[in-house]
Design an enzyme around this catalytic site. Structure first.
Site, short mmCIF file in Angstrom:
data_model
loop_
_atom_site.label_atom_id
_atom_site.label_comp_id
_atom_site.label_asym_id
_atom_site.label_seq_id
_atom_site.Cartn_x
_atom_site.Cartn_y
_atom_site.Cartn_z
N CYS A 133 0.85 -1.18 0.00
CA CYS A 133 0.00 0.00 0.00
C CYS A 133 0.89 1.23 0.00
CB CYS A 133 -0.95 0.03 1.19
SG CYS A 133 -2.15 1.38 1.09
N ASP B 215 -17.44 22.97 7.91
CA ASP B 215 -16.82 21.80 7.28
C ASP B 215 -17.82 20.65 7.34
OD1 ASP B 215 -15.15 19.90 6.25
OD2 ASP B 215 -13.88 19.71 8.02
N CYS C 256 -15.51 18.41 1.16
CA CYS C 256 -14.92 17.19 0.64
C CYS C 256 -15.69 16.71 -0.59
CB CYS C 256 -14.90 16.09 1.71
SG CYS C 256 -16.52 15.70 2.39
#
Length: 408
Positions: free
Chosen positions: A141, A338, A364
């Site tokens: 990863c 947020d 996001c």
């Protein structure tokens, strides 16, 4: 050879990467795993161009974690910026200034959600496969912090006799101040021996905390000292499954920009405050109201607020069901918000009618942000600055920080 048709010899050239990660040719065709400058051949193959790079991970195209490892740094940065720019243009909005994107480094992710299942005698542990529920057994990863990846092989061996085929296990790993916090969902120890093995595994692998959740909520099995996460130099109790920004450098970048946006504001509202990433991270010398719908998160922030020198007032409040009203908002010089991926439609409707001079919106999801930005701009706010961010390296997931201002 390159495609040639009535649209010209360059019609098969990849000109950009679309929101879901496919390359798009000059004549509008979508080509998976292609980079700008690649050319689609008549036989369906690709002639690689200057922006293609060899993916560094053996699981590329198989794992759903990274779909853009084949892009070089320049084209990936253009993708991150383009995601924000095109979302805004879709709503008829042009920001006064869009800064170069901030891209997080390789092996910097401090949290991950993985799955594990046993198929026959083999236990697989990793991310879901690209476009499927199949589990890719992670042997490499390039995005996880080494501390998290180091736990996977011992965890794979320990889970081998425990995992049951009919139930996938969901694993949440987070790097906290004390080390790796591991929460195993869809699992409950059935015997005293299994409970003892949990503690043995946690001790042998120096875990900060190990918890299980059989369906009625997390239960801590190992926690030699309280798990905390340091925000703004202050240790905050970390609740099970708590939300954090995915990288440390990304978090510092978001906080630094937010601090700059509200630098001249004395009274600031921090909405969807979570554990206090912004409330605690902003420079001192201002009063902050922090609202959050998660009871565990706001409780952790309240404890810190009550014992610190910072002027932070906290409130447990579901901002989807009960957004701050115009009258409440007008008390503040600036607002930081947020929200989750869905955005904050109802709260934005109230903000649009308010007299708040400065808004710092962290998002996001460029699509829901652009929708909310249109509401603010239609009400007289100006979208002055946007900072795109690529904390989820090589994925199509893009974040941003923005600055809105209203004069008069």
């Amino acid at each position: 050879m390159p495609v040639t048709d009535k649209n010209g010899p360059d019609s098969g050239r990849i000109v950009r990467v679309a929101a879901k990660g496919d390359g798009i040719t000059a004549d509008g065709r979508h080509v998976a795993y292609s980079a700008p400058g690649d050319v689609l051949n008549t036989d369906g193959g690709l002639t690689r161009g200057p922006h293609y790079r060899d993916p560094p991970c053996r699981h590329f195209q198989e794992c759903g974690g990274c779909t853009l490892q084949h892009l070089d740094e320049e084209s990936y940065a253009e993708f991150v910026t383009g995601r924000v720019k095109y979302a805004l243009e879709g709503q008829g909005i042009v920001a006064d200034e869009i800064f170069p994107p901030r891209i997080s480094a390789r092996k910097s992710r401090i949290r991950a959600s993985l799955r594990a299942t046993r198929i026959g005698a083999v236990l697989k542990l990793g991310f879901s496969g690209s476009g499927s529920h199949r589990i890719v057994d992670l042997q490499q990863c390039e995005i996880l912090r080494p501390e998290l990846f180091a736990v996977l092989q011992p965890l794979r061996e320990w889970l081998q006799p425990l995992a049951r085929r009919k139930h996938d296990l969901n694993l949440e790993l987070t790097l906290v101040d004390q080390g790796v916090d591991l929460l195993i969902r869809n699992f409950e120890p059935e015997t005293l021996q299994q409970r003892e093995s949990l503690a043995d595994f946690a001790r042998e692998n120096a875990l900060a905390r190990l918890s299980v959740d059989g369906g009625i909520g997390p239960e801590t099995q190992w926690e030699p000292e309280p798990a905390t996460i340091t925000l703004g130099g202050v240790p905050v109790s970390f609740p099970h499954g708590g939300f954090l920004q995915p990288t440390l450098d990304g978090r510092e970048m978001l906080v630094s920009i937010a601090d700059e946006v509200v630098s001249e504001s004395r009274l600031v509202a921090d909405l969807f405050a979570g554990l206090g990433t912004f409330a605690l991270g902003l420079s001192e010398g201002r009063k902050i109201y922090a609202a959050e719908g998660s009871r565990d998160a706001i409780a952790a922030l309240k404890v810190v607020a009550n014992t610190s020198k910072r002027e932070i007032f906290t409130e447990h409040r579901d901002l989807y069901r009960r957004p701050l009203s115009v009258e409440e908002l007008n008390r503040f010089d600036a607002v930081i918000l947020d929200p989750p991926r869905a955005g904050a439609r109802d709260q934005i409707d109230q903000l649009a009618k308010s007299d708040v001079k400065r808004i710092c919106y962290i998002s996001c999801n460029p699509a829901s942000f652009a929708r909310d930005a249109k509401t603010l701009c239609n009400a007289g706010y100006a979208l002055e600055k946007v900072w795109p961010a690529g904390q989820f390296l090589w994925s199509t997931h893009v974040e941003l920080v923005s600055q809105f201002s209203k004069s008069g």
